[in-house]
Design a protein around this motif. Structure first.
Motif, mmCIF file in Angstrom:
data_model
loop_
_atom_site.group_PDB
_atom_site.id
_atom_site.type_symbol
_atom_site.label_atom_id
_atom_site.label_comp_id
_atom_site.label_asym_id
_atom_site.label_seq_id
_atom_site.Cartn_x
_atom_site.Cartn_y
_atom_site.Cartn_z
ATOM 1 N N GLU A 19 -4.194 -1.401 -4.709
ATOM 2 C CA GLU A 19 -3.205 -0.907 -5.667
ATOM 3 C C GLU A 19 -1.794 -0.974 -5.099
ATOM 4 O O GLU A 19 -0.861 -1.444 -5.760
ATOM 5 C CB GLU A 19 -3.529 0.532 -6.072
ATOM 6 N N VAL A 20 -1.627 -0.503 -3.870
ATOM 7 C CA VAL A 20 -0.306 -0.523 -3.249
ATOM 8 C C VAL A 20 0.144 -1.962 -3.022
ATOM 9 O O VAL A 20 1.284 -2.324 -3.338
ATOM 10 C CB VAL A 20 -0.289 0.276 -1.927
ATOM 11 N N ALA A 21 -0.739 -2.778 -2.498
ATOM 12 C CA ALA A 21 -0.395 -4.171 -2.227
ATOM 13 C C ALA A 21 0.067 -4.873 -3.502
ATOM 14 O O ALA A 21 1.083 -5.591 -3.495
ATOM 15 C CB ALA A 21 -1.586 -4.902 -1.620
ATOM 16 N N GLN A 22 -0.649 -4.667 -4.582
ATOM 17 C CA GLN A 22 -0.287 -5.298 -5.844
ATOM 18 C C GLN A 22 1.088 -4.824 -6.325
ATOM 19 O O GLN A 22 1.914 -5.630 -6.752
ATOM 20 C CB GLN A 22 -1.339 -4.995 -6.908
ATOM 21 N N GLY A 25 3.672 -6.389 -4.050
ATOM 22 C CA GLY A 25 3.722 -7.846 -4.093
ATOM 23 C C GLY A 25 3.253 -8.537 -2.825
ATOM 24 O O GLY A 25 3.734 -9.608 -2.467
ATOM 25 N N ILE A 26 2.289 -7.900 -2.138
ATOM 26 C CA ILE A 26 1.713 -8.491 -0.927
ATOM 27 C C ILE A 26 0.195 -8.428 -1.037
ATOM 28 O O ILE A 26 -0.342 -7.786 -1.939
ATOM 29 C CB ILE A 26 2.192 -7.763 0.357
ATOM 30 N N SER A 27 -0.497 -9.062 -0.115
ATOM 31 C CA SER A 27 -1.958 -9.002 -0.130
ATOM 32 C C SER A 27 -2.449 -7.697 0.504
ATOM 33 O O SER A 27 -1.763 -7.091 1.337
ATOM 34 C CB SER A 27 -2.555 -10.185 0.634
ATOM 35 N N SER A 46 9.366 -3.041 3.243
ATOM 36 C CA SER A 46 9.702 -1.649 3.568
ATOM 37 C C SER A 46 10.421 -0.990 2.405
ATOM 38 O O SER A 46 10.112 0.141 2.011
ATOM 39 C CB SER A 46 10.586 -1.579 4.812
ATOM 40 N N TYR A 47 11.389 -1.708 1.849
ATOM 41 C CA TYR A 47 12.144 -1.189 0.709
ATOM 42 C C TYR A 47 11.218 -0.915 -0.473
ATOM 43 O O TYR A 47 11.302 0.147 -1.100
ATOM 44 C CB TYR A 47 13.249 -2.182 0.316
ATOM 45 N N GLN A 48 10.321 -1.855 -0.764
ATOM 46 C CA GLN A 48 9.404 -1.690 -1.890
ATOM 47 C C GLN A 48 8.442 -0.523 -1.669
ATOM 48 O O GLN A 48 8.126 0.222 -2.605
ATOM 49 C CB GLN A 48 8.622 -2.996 -2.138
ATOM 50 N N LEU A 49 7.970 -0.354 -0.440
ATOM 51 C CA LEU A 49 7.080 0.770 -0.127
ATOM 52 C C LEU A 49 7.813 2.101 -0.264
ATOM 53 O O LEU A 49 7.277 3.054 -0.836
ATOM 54 C CB LEU A 49 6.510 0.619 1.286
ATOM 55 N N ALA A 50 9.018 2.184 0.248
ATOM 56 C CA ALA A 50 9.806 3.413 0.140
ATOM 57 C C ALA A 50 10.052 3.752 -1.328
ATOM 58 O O ALA A 50 9.960 4.922 -1.735
ATOM 59 C CB ALA A 50 11.122 3.265 0.899
#
Length: 73
Positions: A19-22, A25-27, A46-50
């Motif tokens: 879910e997080v990866a999707q 935008g990463i595997s 990092s920006y997308q995760l934050a």
């Protein structure tokens, strides 16, 4: 080395690797490697995760940010 804040944040939100990866935008494999410290996370990821976790960038990497979660679970 303790669990990564990224993994702890993901678990706290009740999200799977997939879910997080999707959403970022990463595997899922790449995210797993980031969480385990086998790969470094890029600035963009990092920006997308934050953004996903609604935290400041530095919170992803602070040593004690989620210490309480480890003790509760």
């Amino acid at each position: 080395m303790g669990e990564s804040n990224i993994r702890l944040m993901r678990i706290q939100k009740g999200l799977s690797l997939e879910e997080v990866a999707q959403q970022v935008g990463i595997s899922a494999g790449y995210l797993s490697q980031i969480e385990s410290g086998k790969r470094q996370v890029s600035a963009e990821v990092s920006y997308q995760l934050a953004k996903l976790f609604h935290v400041k960038l530095e919170s992803l990497f602070e040593a004690t940010r989620f210490k309480a979660i480890r003790n509760e679970g």
